[in-house]
Write a protein that holds these residues in place. Structure first.
Motif, mmCIF file in Angstrom:
data_model
loop_
_atom_site.group_PDB
_atom_site.id
_atom_site.type_symbol
_atom_site.label_atom_id
_atom_site.label_comp_id
_atom_site.label_asym_id
_atom_site.label_seq_id
_atom_site.Cartn_x
_atom_site.Cartn_y
_atom_site.Cartn_z
ATOM 1 N N THR A 245 0.819 -1.213 0.000
ATOM 2 C CA THR A 245 0.000 0.000 0.000
ATOM 3 C C THR A 245 0.855 1.266 0.000
ATOM 4 O OG1 THR A 245 -0.111 -0.096 2.424
ATOM 5 C CG2 THR A 245 -1.930 -1.097 1.191
ATOM 6 N N GLY A 246 2.089 1.172 -0.494
ATOM 7 C CA GLY A 246 2.961 2.332 -0.536
ATOM 8 C C GLY A 246 2.650 3.252 -1.706
ATOM 9 N N VAL A 247 2.826 4.549 -1.478
ATOM 10 C CA VAL A 247 2.624 5.556 -2.528
ATOM 11 C C VAL A 247 3.826 6.502 -2.510
ATOM 12 C CG1 VAL A 247 1.235 7.513 -3.299
ATOM 13 C CG2 VAL A 247 0.111 5.468 -2.391
ATOM 14 N N LEU A 248 4.467 6.647 -3.663
ATOM 15 C CA LEU A 248 5.602 7.561 -3.795
ATOM 16 C C LEU A 248 5.137 8.850 -4.466
ATOM 17 C CD1 LEU A 248 8.743 8.170 -3.851
ATOM 18 C CD2 LEU A 248 8.682 7.243 -6.167
ATOM 19 N N VAL A 249 5.430 9.974 -3.825
ATOM 20 C CA VAL A 249 5.170 11.288 -4.413
ATOM 21 C C VAL A 249 6.525 11.866 -4.799
ATOM 22 C CG1 VAL A 249 4.197 13.581 -4.105
ATOM 23 C CG2 VAL A 249 3.138 11.602 -2.966
ATOM 24 N N TYR A 250 6.770 11.966 -6.092
ATOM 25 C CA TYR A 250 8.074 12.408 -6.595
ATOM 26 C C TYR A 250 7.930 13.774 -7.250
ATOM 27 C CZ TYR A 250 12.315 12.617 -9.437
ATOM 28 O OH TYR A 250 13.498 13.013 -10.026
ATOM 29 N N VAL A 251 8.725 14.730 -6.773
ATOM 30 C CA VAL A 251 8.683 16.104 -7.282
ATOM 31 C C VAL A 251 10.029 16.438 -7.912
ATOM 32 C CG1 VAL A 251 8.449 18.531 -6.657
ATOM 33 C CG2 VAL A 251 7.032 16.806 -5.518
ATOM 34 N N SER A 252 10.005 16.897 -9.157
ATOM 35 C CA SER A 252 11.226 17.319 -9.844
ATOM 36 C C SER A 252 11.132 18.828 -10.082
ATOM 37 C CB SER A 252 11.381 16.576 -11.172
ATOM 38 O OG SER A 252 12.679 16.743 -11.699
ATOM 39 N N LEU A 253 11.931 19.581 -9.349
ATOM 40 C CA LEU A 253 11.784 21.029 -9.328
ATOM 41 C C LEU A 253 12.107 21.692 -10.664
ATOM 42 C CD1 LEU A 253 13.311 21.897 -5.829
ATOM 43 C CD2 LEU A 253 10.911 21.972 -6.502
ATOM 44 N N ALA A 254 13.228 21.322 -11.273
ATOM 45 C CA ALA A 254 13.654 22.001 -12.500
ATOM 46 C C ALA A 254 12.625 21.850 -13.607
ATOM 47 C CB ALA A 254 15.010 21.450 -12.953
ATOM 48 N N GLU A 255 12.016 20.676 -13.684
ATOM 49 C CA GLU A 255 11.031 20.426 -14.744
ATOM 50 C C GLU A 255 9.611 20.862 -14.357
ATOM 51 O OE1 GLU A 255 14.279 17.283 -15.134
ATOM 52 O OE2 GLU A 255 13.140 18.221 -13.520
ATOM 53 N N HIS A 256 9.407 21.208 -13.083
ATOM 54 C CA HIS A 256 8.062 21.530 -12.591
ATOM 55 C C HIS A 256 7.097 20.374 -12.879
ATOM 56 C CE1 HIS A 256 8.855 26.149 -12.704
ATOM 57 N NE2 HIS A 256 9.311 25.572 -11.606
#
Length: 228
Positions: A145-156
Motif C-alpha cells: 500500500t505504498g505511494v511515492l510522491v516524486y517532485v522534480s523542481l527544475a522540470e516543474h
C-alpha cells in the motif's frame, strides 16, 4: 531546497495522514531528474546541417575565374575543382563552428531545460520516479500500500507511483488531481506547501480504501528525501 521548518512540517503532515490509514506515503524532492545531454547535441547537429543553406542564403557561389580565354580544358577543370574544394572546406569549417557554438550555448542548464522536448522531460521524470519507487523500498510494505510522491523542481513535474494494492482500487483521476495541485504550487515556488497538501490528500484517498489496523506500524520514513 527546504528549510528545517519545512522539513518538519512535511514530516508531520505525512505522519498525520498515515495515522488515518494503513497505507504509506513517501515523498522525494529532486532538483532535476536528468541532465538531458542529448539536447545540446541535437540542437548543435541541427545547426551544423544548416551550414550549406546559410552559405547559399548569403550568396556564396562556386565559380571559376572570369578570364578563361586561352585556357585548356585541363586548366579550366583544375580551376573549378579548386573553387569547389575551397567552398567545401568553408562549409565544413562553418558546420564545425556552428556545432561547437550551439552545443556550448544550449548546454547552459536553464536553456537546456527550456529547449528539451516536453515529452522527453515527462519520460525522464517518470522513469526516475519508478526507479526510486523500488530503490527506496516503497514496494516492500506488508500490504503493498505504498505511494511515492516524486517532485522534480527544475522540470516543474510531479509523478505519483502507487503500489499494486492501491493501484487496484484507486482510479487514476484521483491521483491526477493531487498531481495537478502540487504542480501549481511548484510553479508558484512553494514546494513545501504543495507537499504538505499532497500528503493530506493522499491520506484521504488511502483512508477510504485502507483504514488503519490495530497495530498500524510506520513502515517507511516520514522524512522527505531531498536529491540535489
Amino acid at each position: 531546497m527546504l528549510t528545517d521548518q519545512e522539513r518538519r512540517e512535511i514530516a508531520e503532515a505525512i505522519a498525520a495522514a498515515e495515522a488515518r490509514t494503513s497505507g504509506e506515503i513517501y515523498c522525494v524532492l529532486a532538483a532535476q531528474s536528468s541532465e538531458y545531454r542529448e539536447t545540446p547535441l541535437a540542437w548543435a547537429a541541427g545547426a551544423a546541417l544548416l551550414a550549406p543553406a546559410l552559405l547559399l542564403l548569403f550568396g556564396v557561389e562556386i565559380s571559376a575565374p572570369p578570364a578563361i580565354t586561352g585556357w585548356t580544358v585541363g586548366q579550366l577543370g583544375a580551376a573549378v575543382e579548386t573553387a569547389a574544394r575551397a567552398a567545401l572546406v568553408g562549409a565544413i569549417l562553418l558546420q564545425a563552428l556552428l556545432f561547437t557554438a550551439v552545443g556550448l550555448i544550449v548546454a547552459w542548464t536553464p536553456l537546456n531545460l527550456w529547449l528539451t522536448l516536453p515529452g522527453l522531460k515527462r519520460q525522464r521524470v517518470r522513469q526516475r520516479a519508478q526507479e526510486l519507487f523500488f530503490a527506496k523500498g516503497v514496494h516492500e510494505t506488508a500490504g503493498r500500500t505504498g505511494v511515492l510522491v516524486y517532485v522534480s523542481l527544475a522540470e516543474h513535474r510531479v509523478e505519483l507511483v502507487a503500489d499494486d494494492a492501491v493501484d487496484a482500487v484507486v482510479e487514476q483521476g484521483a491521483w491526477d488531481a493531487v498531481v495537478a495541485d502540487l504542480v501549481k504550487e511548484l510553479r508558484l515556488g512553494r514546494p513545501a506547501q504543495g507537499l504538505i497538501a499532497a500528503a493530506a490528500r493522499c491520506g484521504d484517498i488511502l483512508a477510504r480504501h485502507f483504514p488503519p489496523g490495530p497495530q498500524n506500524p510506520n513502515e517507511l520514513s516520514d522524512a522527505v528525501v531531498e536529491l540535489r
